[in-house]
Scaffold this motif. Structure first.
Motif, PDB file in Angstrom:
ATOM      1  N   LEU A  55       1.731  59.568  76.695  1.00  0.00           N
ATOM      2  CA  LEU A  55       1.620  59.212  78.103  1.00  0.00           C
ATOM      3  C   LEU A  55       1.410  57.714  78.277  1.00  0.00           C
ATOM      4  O   LEU A  55       2.087  57.060  79.089  1.00  0.00           O
ATOM      5  N   SER A 207       2.835  56.051  86.126  1.00  0.00           N
ATOM      6  CA  SER A 207       1.903  56.697  85.195  1.00  0.00           C
ATOM      7  C   SER A 207       0.994  57.677  85.928  1.00  0.00           C
ATOM      8  O   SER A 207       0.672  58.751  85.406  1.00  0.00           O
ATOM      9  N   SER A 211       0.939  61.599  85.089  1.00  0.00           N
ATOM     10  CA  SER A 211      -0.352  62.142  84.668  1.00  0.00           C
ATOM     11  C   SER A 211      -0.749  63.340  85.523  1.00  0.00           C
ATOM     12  O   SER A 211      -1.206  64.371  85.000  1.00  0.00           O
TER      13      SER A 211
END
Length: 542
Positions: A55, A207, A211
């Motif tokens: 990630l 992100s 996430s």
């Protein structure tokens, strides 16, 4: 000192840095069950030890690529190496799963830089057609890490006076060597294109969106229901953040994911293929290693040995494929072969159960490895072949971004599916069982272990069937590509207005001087219109 020797010297530091980045991913695969068992974690936690790294790698890859177009590539590689080492130290000292995942997340920031910057630096030094000449060195470094990583991780875990923490600490001396070599060998020109403008907002939104969606996939139907306010908040929030990220990319001067580059057909199809390749690569290596240890009760060392066929497939395919590609220049046949092998290999692995003969497993793993060897680097090469040198950082980081994104999403989704499948298969007989912990505990009764092993093996087979379907999407993407021949120059032809239509003949019949135009103060374009880059040690040090 000849150019070939200079290039090899520059490659030595880059490949050392790439080696520790690749090793950190492969060494964890065989050590993961032992780590989670030692820290009393669950299957979901085991998945997130790897997912956290992917990630942060995904989120920071475009930033590293943008920085590479603005600053010294050598300095950036060194910074990424230091960040990577700091994460390794945190992970090695962790006393809980949460701290371990946090350390792995920091490692991912450094790994994103190393994986991207090494590719960018190589792309700035060597023409696409000529890269096959050096592909063996890169493939050897990657193969050594991929083949040796699982085996090394197993040996470390099985050695009482070492333990799994040394899987992280062993990167320290290699990192010091990489930093030293880079300082003396890598000297690429720094081409600055105006003031620094980095899209931090876009990176944060992307992100955040990824996430939120991954957290939802990992915990839905376990910690909360499909139709519940946490599900609505995570999915709705992720979609809103993603929409905002796209909007920001159309407004900022230097977008983190350049939409014009995405609009090019070869780049768009390469990204789709990279998504499939990333899902297959990370899903295959992580869950196959867990299958050997949890469903078949092999030791970590034995699990590392059993993963060698896949790694040999990567090595052989990348070496032979790189040599043949350098000779022919036609990249599409290699991508078709690679994605087809990925699909067939995962179809073979989808048939596994607790008693599948090892030769069949090895044959299917070999096919998966060969597929990875023919696709992973070639998708990046395809994109680099399609853009100008000034955009190579953004383009390389973009395709690497989507490959990491595919691996991140694939790993999280497959891990969540595995946890649900195992839980549903054992819930009637063993409610609330911690499968990973129970199988790692020698005190678990044999009848209970048998139930858990059968459930884990059957669920793993279903995961590989999903991976095969995803890999098939890569086949379709590659088939849609037009035939492409790799260029023999580092850059695309310059604008025709910059190139003389015909050579100037001197009155005395003398041979005319070779016309040159200055390209951003560093590189040169010859009379034929093809870019000729300076050698790695020419120009401004950087």
């Amino acid at each position: 000192m000849d150019t070939h020797r200079q290039t090899l010297q520059a490659l030595s530091g880059l490949l050392t840095a790439l080696f520790i980045s690749t090793l950190s991913a492969t060494v964890v695969t065989t050590a993961l069950p032992g780590m989670i068992g030692s820290l009393q974690g669950s299957q979901t936690a085991a998945t997130w030890v790897v997912t956290a790294t992917l990630l942060t790698t995904t989120a920071t890859t475009p930033i590293w690529g943008k920085l590479a177009d603005l600053f010294s590539k050598r300095l950036l590689v060194q910074c990424a190496t230091v960040i990577f080492v700091l994460g390794a130290v945190v992970a090695g000292l962790s006393q809980s799963v949460g701290v371990l995942i946090a350390g792995r997340a920091v490692q991912g920031v450094g790994a994103g830089g190393l994986q991207t910057l090494v590719q960018i630096s190589i792309g700035a030094m060597i023409a696409p057609r000529e890269r096959g000449r050096y592909a063996g060195y890169q493939s050897s470094a990657t193969a050594l890490a991929t083949i040796g990583g699982p085996l090394l991780g197993g040996l470390i875990v099985d050695t009482p006076w070492l333990g799994w923490r040394w899987c992280f600490w062993l990167s320290l001396p290699i990192a010091v060597a990489a930093l030293t070599i880079l300082q003396f060998t890598l000297h690429l020109p720094v081409v600055r294109r105006g003031p620094v403008k980095i899209d931090y907002l876009g990176a944060t939104l992307i992100s955040g969106a990824v996430s939120a969606l991954l957290i939802w996939v990992s915990f839905v139907d376990d910690s909360y229901a499909w139709l519940s306010w946490p599900s609505a908040a995570l999915v709705g929030g992720g979609v809103v953040l993603l929409a905002l990220a796209v909007w920001v990319q159309t407004r900022v001067a230097e977008p983190i994911v350049p939409l014009p580059i995405l609009g090019q057909r070869p780049v768009a199809l390469a990204i789709l293929g990279s998504l499939a390749s990333g899902t297959a690569l990370f899903g295959g290596t992580v869950f196959l290693s867990q299958y050997f240890q949890l469903a078949r009760e092999y030791t970590p060392t034995q699990s590392g040995l059993l993963s060698i066929p896949m790694m040999i497939g990567i090595l052989i395919a990348s070496l032979i494929g790189g040599h043949l590609l350098s000779r022919s220049g036609a990249i599409k046949p290699f991508l078709i072969t690679g994605t087809a092998l990925l699909t067939l290999g995962f179809l073979g692995l989808s048939q596994i159960d607790r008693s599948t003969p090892l030769p069949l497993l090895s044959a299917a793993s070999l096919m998966v490895g060969a597929g990875v060897g023919l696709t992973a680097q070639n998708f990046i090469l395809l994109v680099q072949n399609s853009v100008h040198l000034k955009d190579i950082g953004a383009a390389t980081s973009t395709v690497t971004f989507f490959r990491s994104l595919g691996g991140t999403i694939g790993l999280a989704v497959l891990g969540a599916v595995l946890a649900r499948q195992v839980s549903s298969r054992v819930s009637e007989e063993l409610p609330n069982a911690n499968v990973v912990g129970a199988l790692q505990d020698p005190a678990t009764p044999e009848p209970v272990r048998d139930i858990l092993k059968v459930a884990y093996a059957d669920a793993t087979g279903q995961l590989f069937l999903i991976a095969a379907a995803v890999a098939a999407l890569g086949v379709l993407a590659v088939l849609a590509l037009k035939p492409i021949s790799l260029r023999t120059s580092v850059d695309l032809p310059q604008n025709p207005v910059d190139v003389p239509e015909a050579p100037v003949v001197s009155p005395a019949g003398e041979r005319p001087a070779r016309p040159e135009t200055v390209n951003q103060g560093q590189d040169r374009t010859d009379a034929s219109g093809w870019y000729r880059a300076k050698s790695p040690v020419e120009g401004n040090p950087g």
